[in-house]
Design an enzyme around this catalytic site. Structure first.
Site, PDB file in Angstrom:
ATOM      1  N   SER A 142      -2.936  13.383   2.862  1.00  0.00           N
ATOM      2  CA  SER A 142      -3.233  12.197   3.675  1.00  0.00           C
ATOM      3  C   SER A 142      -4.729  12.229   3.977  1.00  0.00           C
ATOM      4  O   SER A 142      -5.365  13.282   3.852  1.00  0.00           O
ATOM      5  CB  SER A 142      -2.440  12.295   4.984  1.00  0.00           C
ATOM      6  OG  SER A 142      -2.906  11.382   5.953  1.00  0.00           O
ATOM      7  N   TYR A 155       0.907  16.570  12.588  1.00  0.00           N
ATOM      8  CA  TYR A 155       0.685  15.945  11.275  1.00  0.00           C
ATOM      9  C   TYR A 155      -0.679  16.340  10.717  1.00  0.00           C
ATOM     10  O   TYR A 155      -0.804  16.722   9.545  1.00  0.00           O
ATOM     11  CB  TYR A 155       0.796  14.423  11.440  1.00  0.00           C
ATOM     12  CG  TYR A 155       0.835  13.629  10.149  1.00  0.00           C
ATOM     13  CD1 TYR A 155       2.032  13.440   9.459  1.00  0.00           C
ATOM     14  CD2 TYR A 155      -0.309  13.035   9.639  1.00  0.00           C
ATOM     15  CE1 TYR A 155       2.084  12.696   8.290  1.00  0.00           C
ATOM     16  CE2 TYR A 155      -0.272  12.288   8.467  1.00  0.00           C
ATOM     17  CZ  TYR A 155       0.931  12.115   7.794  1.00  0.00           C
ATOM     18  OH  TYR A 155       0.967  11.372   6.643  1.00  0.00           O
TER      19      TYR A 155
HETATM   20  P1  NAD Z   1       8.962   7.493   4.045  1.00  0.00           P
HETATM   21  O1  NAD Z   1       9.481   7.697   5.423  1.00  0.00           O
HETATM   22  O2  NAD Z   1       9.145   6.178   3.377  1.00  0.00           O
HETATM   23  O3  NAD Z   1       9.533   8.608   3.054  1.00  0.00           O
HETATM   24  C1  NAD Z   1       9.673   9.951   3.439  1.00  0.00           C
HETATM   25  C2  NAD Z   1      10.611  10.635   2.469  1.00  0.00           C
HETATM   26  O4  NAD Z   1      10.760  12.000   2.907  1.00  0.00           O
HETATM   27  C3  NAD Z   1      12.020  10.020   2.448  1.00  0.00           C
HETATM   28  O5  NAD Z   1      12.542  10.044   1.145  1.00  0.00           O
HETATM   29  C4  NAD Z   1      12.801  10.961   3.354  1.00  0.00           C
HETATM   30  O6  NAD Z   1      14.205  10.974   3.069  1.00  0.00           O
HETATM   31  C5  NAD Z   1      12.145  12.278   2.996  1.00  0.00           C
HETATM   32  N1  NAD Z   1      12.421  13.303   3.999  1.00  0.00           N
HETATM   33  C6  NAD Z   1      12.166  13.277   5.327  1.00  0.00           C
HETATM   34  N2  NAD Z   1      12.635  14.397   5.907  1.00  0.00           N
HETATM   35  C7  NAD Z   1      13.196  15.146   4.920  1.00  0.00           C
HETATM   36  C8  NAD Z   1      13.864  16.393   4.893  1.00  0.00           C
HETATM   37  N3  NAD Z   1      14.064  17.119   6.005  1.00  0.00           N
HETATM   38  N4  NAD Z   1      14.318  16.853   3.699  1.00  0.00           N
HETATM   39  C9  NAD Z   1      14.160  16.113   2.569  1.00  0.00           C
HETATM   40  N5  NAD Z   1      13.533  14.927   2.545  1.00  0.00           N
HETATM   41  C10 NAD Z   1      13.065  14.453   3.710  1.00  0.00           C
HETATM   42  O7  NAD Z   1       7.406   7.863   4.160  1.00  0.00           O
HETATM   43  P2  NAD Z   1       6.170   7.678   3.150  1.00  0.00           P
HETATM   44  O8  NAD Z   1       5.156   6.881   3.882  1.00  0.00           O
HETATM   45  O9  NAD Z   1       6.609   7.265   1.814  1.00  0.00           O
HETATM   46  O10 NAD Z   1       5.627   9.178   3.122  1.00  0.00           O
HETATM   47  C11 NAD Z   1       5.647   9.998   1.977  1.00  0.00           C
HETATM   48  C12 NAD Z   1       4.515  11.014   2.095  1.00  0.00           C
HETATM   49  O11 NAD Z   1       3.257  10.323   2.074  1.00  0.00           O
HETATM   50  C13 NAD Z   1       4.550  11.827   3.375  1.00  0.00           C
HETATM   51  O12 NAD Z   1       4.189  13.172   3.104  1.00  0.00           O
HETATM   52  C14 NAD Z   1       3.480  11.174   4.225  1.00  0.00           C
HETATM   53  O13 NAD Z   1       2.913  12.053   5.152  1.00  0.00           O
HETATM   54  C15 NAD Z   1       2.473  10.785   3.156  1.00  0.00           C
HETATM   55  N6  NAD Z   1       1.538   9.731   3.573  1.00  0.00           N
HETATM   56  C16 NAD Z   1       1.994   8.501   3.926  1.00  0.00           C
HETATM   57  C17 NAD Z   1       1.069   7.542   4.313  1.00  0.00           C
HETATM   58  C18 NAD Z   1       1.475   6.145   4.715  1.00  0.00           C
HETATM   59  O14 NAD Z   1       0.607   5.390   5.168  1.00  0.00           O
HETATM   60  N7  NAD Z   1       2.715   5.742   4.537  1.00  0.00           N
HETATM   61  C19 NAD Z   1      -0.301   7.857   4.344  1.00  0.00           C
HETATM   62  C20 NAD Z   1      -0.711   9.125   3.978  1.00  0.00           C
HETATM   63  C21 NAD Z   1       0.218  10.059   3.590  1.00  0.00           C
END
Ligand code: NAD
Length: 260
Positions: A142, A155
């Site tokens: 991130s 985080y």
């Molecule tokens: P999201 O909530 O859409 O997806 C998260 C995924 O992680 C889901 O498939 C969920 O089932 C899975 N998950 C959560 N807890 C779990 C567990 N205990 N065991 C197995 N799977 C688990 O979120 P996203 O935005 O797609 O995030 C994905 C990654 O991208 C994360 O690491 C997040 O930190 C990172 N990220 C997101 C953003 C953003 O703006 N959305 C920005 C930077 C980084």
């Protein structure tokens, strides 16, 4: 381009992970999905992706809180697909709170899911990558691996840690055809961010659209969300021969968030 490769993408039942799995399958790789959710919805996503791409698409329900289940996921992928050539550590959760009120259980869960799970998965997958002489490890970090924001103690700590882990693994595999990189997205409109948009809307009495604009204006100079497809394309690029000598890097996809 990735025909004959086999990938695990953690946290790929939703958001960025599902987008990356889709991009890898479209590029010819077989994929193992993982993540939480309704079994029927997961099965629907799995079979749709297999049908649309012709790739072998599997699912493993490992909870990223459990080292044992993560090892089992990697062993199952090796047994059912033949190898794990590409490992995308993407699963992640968020929780926001001032430090003095930050619930210790939320800290523990974020460190486990966003950081420690990647350690276990890499540890399990690297020996066979070394034996095969090829591997791609991509950690979805991130902007918060590079800079901080208030109320995100766990985080920010986990994502900075994930970048540190990325660098160590890159050094330890540097003389082999294995690379390890961190992708650092800014705001991407997924369920994880929708929750923060909702919180901002109710805190400031904004509509959801106004809250989304406010969120972007605060951090992301382009004022555009990063698209899931852009992250999928970057991961496919990192798996290509063109990226064979890119390792140990942090790649921001953040609309100039970290430029200032
Ligand atoms: P999201 O909530 O859409 O997806 C998260 C995924 O992680 C889901 O498939 C969920 O089932 C899975 N998950 C959560 N807890 C779990 C567990 N205990 N065991 C197995 N799977 C688990 O979120 P996203 O935005 O797609 O995030 C994905 C990654 O991208 C994360 O690491 C997040 O930190 C990172 N990220 C997101 C953003 C953003 O703006 N959305 C920005 C930077 C980084």
């Amino acid at each position: 381009m990735l025909k004959g490769k086999n990938a695990i993408i953690t946290g790929s039942t939703s958001g960025i992970g599902l987008g990356i799995a889709t991009a890898l399958a479209r590029a010819g790789s077989n994929v193992m999905l993982n993540g939480l959710g309704e079994p029927a919805a997961i099965e629907q996503a799995r079979s749709l992706l297999a049908h649309d791409t012709g790739a072998k698409v599997l699912y493993h329900p490992a909870n990223m809180l459990s080292a044992e289940q993560i090892f089992d996921m990697v062993r199952a992928a090796e047994a059912k697909m033949g190898s794990v050539d590409i490992l995308v550590n993407n699963a992640g959760i968020q929780h926001t709170s001032p430090i003095e009120d930050f619930a210790s259980e939320r800290w523990d869960a974020i460190l486990s899911i966003n950081l420690t799970s990647a350690f276990h998965a890499i540890k399990a997958a690297v020996p066979k990558m070394r034996a095969k002489g090829w591997g791609r490890i991509i950690n979805i970090a991130s902007t918060h691996a590079l800079v901080a924001s208030i109320h995100k103690a766990a985080y920010v700590a986990a994502k900075h840690g994930l970048l540190g882990l990325t660098k160590v693994v890159a050094l330890e595999t540097a003389e082999e055809s294995i690379t390890c990189n961190a992708v650092c997205p800014g705001w991407v409109r997924t369920p994880l961010v929708e929750a923060q948009i909702d919180a901002l809307a109710s805190r400031r009495n904004f509509s959801r659209d106004e809250a989304a604009v406010e969120l972007l204006s605060e951090k992301q100079p382009t004022k555009r969300f990063t698209e899931i497809e852009q992250l999928g394309a970057l991961v496919v690029f990192l798996c290509s021969d063109a990226a064979a000598n890119m390792t140990g890097t942090a790649l921001p996809v953040d609309g100039a968030w970290t430029a200032r």
